[in-house]
Design a protein around this motif. Sequence first.
Motif, short mmCIF file in Angstrom:
data_model
loop_
_atom_site.label_atom_id
_atom_site.label_comp_id
_atom_site.label_asym_id
_atom_site.label_seq_id
_atom_site.Cartn_x
_atom_site.Cartn_y
_atom_site.Cartn_z
N MET A 154 -10.21 16.19 -6.91
CA MET A 154 -10.57 15.56 -5.64
C MET A 154 -10.34 16.51 -4.47
SD MET A 154 -8.61 12.06 -6.61
CE MET A 154 -8.40 11.50 -4.93
N GLN A 155 -9.36 17.39 -4.60
CA GLN A 155 -9.05 18.35 -3.54
C GLN A 155 -10.00 19.55 -3.58
OE1 GLN A 155 -6.44 17.84 -1.38
NE2 GLN A 155 -5.39 16.14 -2.38
N THR A 156 -10.27 20.04 -4.78
CA THR A 156 -11.13 21.22 -4.94
C THR A 156 -12.09 20.98 -6.11
OG1 THR A 156 -9.40 22.23 -6.34
CG2 THR A 156 -9.44 22.85 -4.02
N TYR A 317 -18.39 20.64 7.06
CA TYR A 317 -17.36 19.77 7.63
C TYR A 317 -17.87 18.99 8.84
CZ TYR A 317 -14.71 23.04 4.79
OH TYR A 317 -14.27 23.81 3.75
N SER A 318 -19.17 18.83 8.93
CA SER A 318 -19.77 18.19 10.11
C SER A 318 -19.45 16.69 10.21
CB SER A 318 -21.29 18.39 10.11
OG SER A 318 -21.87 17.85 8.93
N ASP A 319 -19.03 16.09 9.10
CA ASP A 319 -18.68 14.66 9.14
C ASP A 319 -17.31 14.41 9.78
OD1 ASP A 319 -20.98 13.63 7.89
OD2 ASP A 319 -20.23 14.22 5.92
N VAL A 398 -13.05 12.87 -1.65
CA VAL A 398 -13.39 14.04 -2.45
C VAL A 398 -13.75 15.14 -1.44
CG1 VAL A 398 -14.95 15.06 -4.15
CG2 VAL A 398 -14.21 12.67 -4.39
N TYR A 399 -12.91 16.16 -1.38
CA TYR A 399 -12.97 17.13 -0.30
C TYR A 399 -14.05 18.20 -0.55
CZ TYR A 399 -11.23 20.44 3.21
OH TYR A 399 -11.11 21.28 4.28
N PRO A 400 -14.81 18.57 0.45
CA PRO A 400 -15.81 19.65 0.30
C PRO A 400 -15.15 21.02 0.42
CG PRO A 400 -15.90 18.75 2.53
CD PRO A 400 -14.89 17.93 1.78
N LEU A 411 -16.84 10.72 1.59
CA LEU A 411 -16.02 10.25 2.70
C LEU A 411 -15.20 9.04 2.26
CD1 LEU A 411 -18.66 10.50 5.54
CD2 LEU A 411 -16.54 11.82 5.41
N THR A 412 -13.98 8.95 2.79
CA THR A 412 -13.09 7.84 2.42
C THR A 412 -13.71 6.50 2.77
OG1 THR A 412 -11.18 9.27 2.81
CG2 THR A 412 -10.77 6.91 2.72
N ASN A 413 -14.35 6.41 3.91
CA ASN A 413 -14.94 5.14 4.32
C ASN A 413 -16.10 4.71 3.43
OD1 ASN A 413 -13.15 4.88 6.41
ND2 ASN A 413 -14.54 5.63 7.99
N ASP A 414 -16.66 5.65 2.68
CA ASP A 414 -17.76 5.33 1.76
C ASP A 414 -17.27 5.06 0.34
OD1 ASP A 414 -19.55 5.71 3.82
OD2 ASP A 414 -19.93 7.82 3.31
#
Length: 479
Positions: A154-156, A317-319, A398-400, A411-414
């Motif tokens: 999830m981090q990488t 990282y535009s979100d 899930v981090y980009p 995104l967490t909200n999704d």
Amino acid sequence: MDILTDVALLSRIQFALTVAYHFIFVPLSIGLGLITAIFATKYYRSRDEKDGAAVRLWVKIFTATFAIGVATGITMEFSFGTNWADYSRFVGDIFGAPLAAEALFAFFLESVFLGVLLFGRNKVSPKFYTVSAWLVWAGSLLSALWILIANSWMQTPAGAELAADGKKAIITDFLAAAMNPSIAPRYFHVIVALLIIGAFTSLALGGWYLLKNKHTDFAMKTVRIGAVVGIVASCAMIVTAHASAVQVSEEQPTKLAMMEGMYNDEVPPLYAFGWVDEENEKVITPFAIPGGTSFLATGTWDTEYKGLHSLAQEEKYSDMNVADQPVNLVFQTYHLMVAMYGLIMVTAILAIVFTMRGGRVRSMRWLQKLFVISPLFPFVAIQVGWITAEVGRQPWVVYPSTTGPDGVALLTNDAISQSVSAPELLITLALFLAVYLFLLIGWVRVISHFVKQGPDEGAAKAADGNLAVAGAGEKGGEQ
């Protein structure tokens, strides 16, 4: 209040509660697994009834901790489906294998041989009993590996691609996914931290008995073992912490920016402490070493890192909305973790010096009291370290990451379950708090009873006859 109606935030709070509570017992069980195995080995070699009593006590403490850890872990995993259904759909193809492997291989290994420790003392050979203690600990390490593989992905993210409909990640290379860029530094960093809390719990138990002038022989053995494991693990922490920080700087630039309070591009200084003024976007501190963080990460004093504003301009990282980022929370938890390590190292040094030099700790009541409270240092460090790791990757679940596959981010909200409402979350959150408080009180009472009872030398002596017979049969068979 917005917090009472924000489903995503409430879901995060509820999951944070279950994880934090679960992670009270997991570090203890893994750390104490090593202490138990060491005492089992000591007993195998000495056949001293006092060492046998020590093994019995540590097995009881370990088992009570392991049992409640398993129960709270099951609750945590169920929440993936109840509160985080969209997240589960997105990562299901990736998470299925490591979570299944953790249950089938690691948990079964740990559970089977824990049964030997509990019920096989008089039924198996001393050698098999000792090996079982080490296999229980090995199972816990393997369990941690599979869970951290899932979390580190999830981090990488690695070894996956985004499905054609854009709704889930599809695994393309299991080995690449399992050996994702952050798994090695994160796994060793976590395991070393867990060994420290096990060692300091050993110091605490020994220090308590020394304060009460009870079971002093057991207390000194316990303190010595805790001191040795503690100093070795504390020194190893320097290496694993550095490797983990370097990995964050390379793969998760927005997390690094929050850890150091960087809104704009700069050569990050090294802060001992401070406060992030989020409104004015600056760190307020009376002391900082210019370029210190740059030196720790790269070996040079002038490496510039991007701040949150520059990163937010990048497509990857535009979100991210810089104004909404919990920068001060991440900054404070990260620096509190570092501060706790300072206390850990001081305690470990004092323990090894005054325990090994003629056992001077016997007469040092101030050091005995320090030992009793010492598990708080790694416990706090572990909890705030996880907050840094998990909150620092927001707003993504899930981090980009820098080397991650294109589009594999969420995104967490999704990621929340669309059918769960805020009132349902508030009710279940209250129920979790009530049940978990009840379980915690029960666990404390059970452990307190074991500690008050102390090592049962009489029971160990009674069992020694059977062990001696088993040992004689084992040696006869070897001859």
